[in-house]
Scaffold this motif. Sequence first.
Motif: not given
Length: 294
Positions: A76-81, A259-264
């Motif tokens: 869920g966190r990765v999808v949101a990111a 960036r996905i990694y960073d946001y998550a």
Amino acid sequence: MAEVVSCPPYTCVKSPVEWGAIDALAVITVLWVIITFLYKGVKAHNVMRYPQTHMMIPYAMWEKKLLAEKPAMGAGRVVAAFFKTLFIDVLAMGILKCEHGRSEREVVTTRTAKRAAKLLMVWGFVFAGISTALAYLMFPHDMIVLDLYHPARIFGMLGGVFMIIGALMWLSVRYKEVKYGEMRWWDLIGADYLPIMILLLGISGFALQAAILAWAYGWPGAEAFLILAIHFHAVSVAAFFWLFFWTKADHIVYRIFWRIYDYADKELAGPNTRLPPTTLKPLNKTGKEIQPGY
């Protein structure tokens, strides 16, 4: 001269290249992109190798000593990111707000021009993609609509204009920043590859459309112009996708993952973070112990 036929409410002409051949080339290209992504991105760890990690910590050490005991990010966190990255960093080019010069305090004076150029190029691709999808769904099989007011035509022309203007702006900024001239030439497989290829895609696309119109209405020399335009556009498209992961342009794809990694990761604060602090001093590759908490 091609035979112009009516396909109400538009006017059409038979495609000079069969759609089956185009579909086959598209499938081969997609497979090649996937294979090169797996080879250059996944196998070489570029997808999940955060830039500062790449510079400071040997990847094997990073994976073994830092990630092994960290909690999973969660789907869920990765999808949101992912959606945050897509809408903020890609489509709005918010990622350029993170750009600095030689130090974090040095303001990049060309940031506005770069953001405008990249916005134009990104949305040029978006419009070109919409145009291609509409043409595939709305054009009669093996036919091309000639009318410029067709939705596919409108999106295609907008996309081409955006790509050309954006690429020219980017190359202009690069020329001033890098101070090209005399014996210094463009970095064709480095930072200049992407804008040059996007410029060629836009120009070749317009050339192909002009050639099709000339061929359809029997203009002198239209057939030779059409053959040249088809090959010009085909080579430009093929070079863009087939060479993408073999040039520095591949950082675009990797940076999306970063960036996905960073946001998550930002939600995993404190000792659970999976990313090193920006102040972490570079380490050598002799296996020096990494301090706890990083």
